[in-house]
Design a protein around this motif. Sequence first.
Motif, PDB file in Angstrom:
ATOM      1  N   SER A   1      79.762  51.947  14.386  1.00  0.00           N
ATOM      2  CA  SER A   1      78.413  52.469  14.622  1.00  0.00           C
ATOM      3  C   SER A   1      77.878  51.858  15.909  1.00  0.00           C
ATOM      4  O   SER A   1      78.391  50.848  16.401  1.00  0.00           O
ATOM      5  CB  SER A   1      77.476  52.138  13.454  1.00  0.00           C
ATOM      6  OG  SER A   1      77.333  50.727  13.321  1.00  0.00           O
ATOM      7  N   TRP A   2      76.845  52.470  16.444  1.00  0.00           N
ATOM      8  CA  TRP A   2      76.216  51.922  17.653  1.00  0.00           C
ATOM      9  C   TRP A   2      74.813  52.484  17.763  1.00  0.00           C
ATOM     10  O   TRP A   2      74.430  53.429  17.065  1.00  0.00           O
ATOM     11  CB  TRP A   2      77.034  52.249  18.901  1.00  0.00           C
ATOM     12  CG  TRP A   2      77.088  53.704  19.265  1.00  0.00           C
ATOM     13  CD1 TRP A   2      77.869  54.663  18.711  1.00  0.00           C
ATOM     14  CD2 TRP A   2      76.312  54.366  20.276  1.00  0.00           C
ATOM     15  NE1 TRP A   2      77.648  55.895  19.296  1.00  0.00           N
ATOM     16  CE2 TRP A   2      76.683  55.732  20.267  1.00  0.00           C
ATOM     17  CE3 TRP A   2      75.345  53.930  21.182  1.00  0.00           C
ATOM     18  CZ2 TRP A   2      76.131  56.659  21.131  1.00  0.00           C
ATOM     19  CZ3 TRP A   2      74.793  54.856  22.041  1.00  0.00           C
ATOM     20  CH2 TRP A   2      75.180  56.199  22.018  1.00  0.00           C
ATOM     21  N   LYS A   3      74.014  51.883  18.637  1.00  0.00           N
ATOM     22  CA  LYS A   3      72.641  52.347  18.840  1.00  0.00           C
ATOM     23  C   LYS A   3      72.112  51.857  20.172  1.00  0.00           C
ATOM     24  O   LYS A   3      72.722  50.993  20.823  1.00  0.00           O
ATOM     25  CB  LYS A   3      71.731  51.862  17.703  1.00  0.00           C
ATOM     26  CG  LYS A   3      71.632  50.343  17.585  1.00  0.00           C
ATOM     27  CD  LYS A   3      70.767  49.962  16.388  1.00  0.00           C
ATOM     28  CE  LYS A   3      70.715  48.442  16.196  1.00  0.00           C
ATOM     29  NZ  LYS A   3      69.882  48.074  15.014  1.00  0.00           N
ATOM     30  N   LEU A   4      70.976  52.412  20.569  1.00  0.00           N
ATOM     31  CA  LEU A   4      70.276  52.014  21.794  1.00  0.00           C
ATOM     32  C   LEU A   4      69.025  51.237  21.434  1.00  0.00           C
ATOM     33  O   LEU A   4      68.294  51.612  20.503  1.00  0.00           O
ATOM     34  CB  LEU A   4      69.882  53.240  22.618  1.00  0.00           C
ATOM     35  CG  LEU A   4      71.013  54.094  23.184  1.00  0.00           C
ATOM     36  CD1 LEU A   4      70.434  55.360  23.803  1.00  0.00           C
ATOM     37  CD2 LEU A   4      71.808  53.318  24.219  1.00  0.00           C
ATOM     38  N   GLN A   5      68.768  50.180  22.173  1.00  0.00           N
ATOM     39  CA  GLN A   5      67.546  49.406  22.005  1.00  0.00           C
ATOM     40  C   GLN A   5      66.883  49.222  23.361  1.00  0.00           C
ATOM     41  O   GLN A   5      67.545  49.256  24.410  1.00  0.00           O
ATOM     42  CB  GLN A   5      67.847  48.039  21.386  1.00  0.00           C
ATOM     43  CG  GLN A   5      68.341  48.093  19.961  1.00  0.00           C
ATOM     44  CD  GLN A   5      68.515  46.710  19.359  1.00  0.00           C
ATOM     45  OE1 GLN A   5      68.850  45.744  20.047  1.00  0.00           O
ATOM     46  NE2 GLN A   5      68.273  46.600  18.050  1.00  0.00           N
ATOM     47  N   TYR A   6      65.572  49.033  23.339  1.00  0.00           N
ATOM     48  CA  TYR A   6      64.831  48.774  24.570  1.00  0.00           C
ATOM     49  C   TYR A   6      63.971  47.525  24.387  1.00  0.00           C
ATOM     50  O   TYR A   6      63.632  47.130  23.262  1.00  0.00           O
ATOM     51  CB  TYR A   6      63.971  49.970  24.963  1.00  0.00           C
ATOM     52  CG  TYR A   6      62.730  50.176  24.114  1.00  0.00           C
ATOM     53  CD1 TYR A   6      61.455  49.866  24.619  1.00  0.00           C
ATOM     54  CD2 TYR A   6      62.810  50.677  22.816  1.00  0.00           C
ATOM     55  CE1 TYR A   6      60.317  50.056  23.850  1.00  0.00           C
ATOM     56  CE2 TYR A   6      61.680  50.872  22.049  1.00  0.00           C
ATOM     57  CZ  TYR A   6      60.435  50.557  22.563  1.00  0.00           C
ATOM     58  OH  TYR A   6      59.302  50.731  21.809  1.00  0.00           O
ATOM     59  N   TRP A   7      63.617  46.919  25.515  1.00  0.00           N
ATOM     60  CA  TRP A   7      62.811  45.701  25.513  1.00  0.00           C
ATOM     61  C   TRP A   7      61.340  46.092  25.551  1.00  0.00           C
ATOM     62  O   TRP A   7      60.890  46.782  26.470  1.00  0.00           O
ATOM     63  CB  TRP A   7      63.166  44.839  26.718  1.00  0.00           C
ATOM     64  CG  TRP A   7      62.417  43.542  26.814  1.00  0.00           C
ATOM     65  CD1 TRP A   7      61.453  43.215  27.730  1.00  0.00           C
ATOM     66  CD2 TRP A   7      62.577  42.395  25.983  1.00  0.00           C
ATOM     67  NE1 TRP A   7      60.993  41.938  27.529  1.00  0.00           N
ATOM     68  CE2 TRP A   7      61.677  41.409  26.447  1.00  0.00           C
ATOM     69  CE3 TRP A   7      63.387  42.102  24.888  1.00  0.00           C
ATOM     70  CZ2 TRP A   7      61.559  40.151  25.858  1.00  0.00           C
ATOM     71  CZ3 TRP A   7      63.288  40.844  24.301  1.00  0.00           C
ATOM     72  CH2 TRP A   7      62.381  39.901  24.785  1.00  0.00           C
ATOM     73  N   THR A   8      60.591  45.662  24.525  1.00  0.00           N
ATOM     74  CA  THR A   8      59.177  46.027  24.428  1.00  0.00           C
ATOM     75  C   THR A   8      58.281  45.147  25.297  1.00  0.00           C
ATOM     76  O   THR A   8      57.106  45.436  25.467  1.00  0.00           O
ATOM     77  CB  THR A   8      58.704  45.898  22.975  1.00  0.00           C
ATOM     78  OG1 THR A   8      58.761  44.514  22.578  1.00  0.00           O
ATOM     79  CG2 THR A   8      59.554  46.746  22.045  1.00  0.00           C
ATOM     80  N   GLY A   9      58.838  44.098  25.823  1.00  0.00           N
ATOM     81  CA  GLY A   9      58.061  43.095  26.550  1.00  0.00           C
ATOM     82  C   GLY A   9      58.076  41.772  25.839  1.00  0.00           C
ATOM     83  O   GLY A   9      57.840  40.719  26.450  1.00  0.00           O
ATOM     84  N   SER A  10      58.408  41.812  24.531  1.00  0.00           N
ATOM     85  CA  SER A  10      58.481  40.576  23.749  1.00  0.00           C
ATOM     86  C   SER A  10      59.686  40.547  22.815  1.00  0.00           C
ATOM     87  O   SER A  10      60.055  39.496  22.319  1.00  0.00           O
ATOM     88  CB  SER A  10      57.195  40.405  22.929  1.00  0.00           C
ATOM     89  OG  SER A  10      57.000  41.519  22.057  1.00  0.00           O
ATOM     90  N   ALA A  11      60.286  41.718  22.563  1.00  0.00           N
ATOM     91  CA  ALA A  11      61.424  41.788  21.648  1.00  0.00           C
ATOM     92  C   ALA A  11      62.177  43.088  21.876  1.00  0.00           C
ATOM     93  O   ALA A  11      61.672  44.009  22.538  1.00  0.00           O
ATOM     94  CB  ALA A  11      60.939  41.712  20.198  1.00  0.00           C
TER      95      ALA A  11
END
Length: 512
Positions: A450-460
């Motif tokens: 499995s895999w996914k995309l994540q982004y940086w919110t500014g704190s996490a």
Amino acid sequence: MPGSVPARRRLARGSTTRIAVAVLAALGLVGVSAFAGTALADDGAGRRADLTAVPANDAAKGLVYDGLQRRPAGPCGAGLLEVKGTSPVMCTHGPDAVPAGLSVKSSVPALTAAPPAAAAQSLAVCEGDGTSGRRVEVLYIHGSTSRYTQYLETFRTLAEGVDTIFNESAKETGGERHVRYVTETVNGVCRPVVRNVQIADAALNANDWAPLLNAVKAAGYTRTDRKYLQFVDANVYCGIGGLAGDTRKSDANRSNSGPEYARADNGCWSAGVAAHELGHTLGAVNNNAPNASGYGHCTDEWDVMCYKDGDNVVIRTVCANRSHDDRLDCNHDDYYSTNPPAGSYLSQYYNVADNLFLIKGPGGGNPQPDSNLARSATPSASYTSAWESVAAINDGIDPPSSNDTVNPRWGTWPNSGQQWAELTWSANQTLRRAQVYLFDDNQGIDVPSSWKLQYWTGSAYADVPGASGYPVTANAYITVTFTQVSTARLRVVLQSNGTSSVGLLEVKAYAS
């Protein structure tokens, strides 16, 4: 640009042999053979010309060929020259003749700084932190005598004049392009940085570009994300620049990488000469272009990159307004258009307006929202095998398959479990779509479970919202759309399948 000197070259190089070879090459009639140790061209009528010949020097015109060689079977091919004594091999179209109104042997006068009460001069557009990503870096190169303080305002103004030439030319096809310089804040406005680089006098004044190039490299100016615009305090050349000669319409085109160098000596310190030499490093003019001279220039005037660069080259006045002598690509059909028509040369071959060292505005045929933003990011990873490279994930090379054995890859063998690779920008990017190409070598690196995309919110880190799905597919790009986010980091998180390792071949990111 106020105070800039009209910058063009109007004198021929003067090599009948060289002209004949180029004409034959352009017509596809060149066949290389060996004759008494010399590579020859045969035009089909029994006439032969030396493919390895280099023109004689004409120092008064800035045409110095010492240190240049022609090797048709070498990395630069039959159409370009090599700079001897540099590593890696550097290709160039050769020196440019001095334009009317300038002299190789006489330095141009310095501009004076604007008075304090005057409006501060500034680049029209600056981007990010001024240093990250692909940028043009301006160098003042001198020997034991420095005129840095005297000419600093001149160099800044000329660099800004180059930016004006690129953007005003983009406007002609409804677009916007700016040179992405290394910048700093001066008196509250954004201006190009000008590095003060001292080298040995012998290297500065050599009738050969290699000693100067090697000295500049030894001083640390070797970044692969830099084009170096050199204002050289010497009287050897008018100008000379590197030229890759790569015609591929791809982000992987060699004109999109560095280090590459453009040089203007003090008799030709002008915005036009600087734009001309920088234009070469950005990919102008390829020899298969419609109006190519065969030596890195065009033949349809008026145009920054056009001039009679050989005895038999015929120049045509196509753009009658002489003011276009300070603009790129007359009729925008040879090397620079922000909106090339479907089926045209620039819609199929390399286009300098697509160069990744330029800032792309909202107008024209390659707008920022449709470009691959990953190319300007810095890659990093949780772990990288010693023989692999995380830089592979955004090098712009489209893989032939998931088991790509030719191009660089990012892999994590022998590590298993969860691994990640991410792209980091110097400023927030608007993202709505990404493409991922999975690595699977059938030898310990498999597609993930499995895999996914994540982004940086500014704190996490957070999962991208509204993702369209994460299929596990080999041998193809997987496209994921999601709700728009503004972020400076995009991460691909992969979960390995059992004890296997995971990897990626390419990641692309888009604003739409």
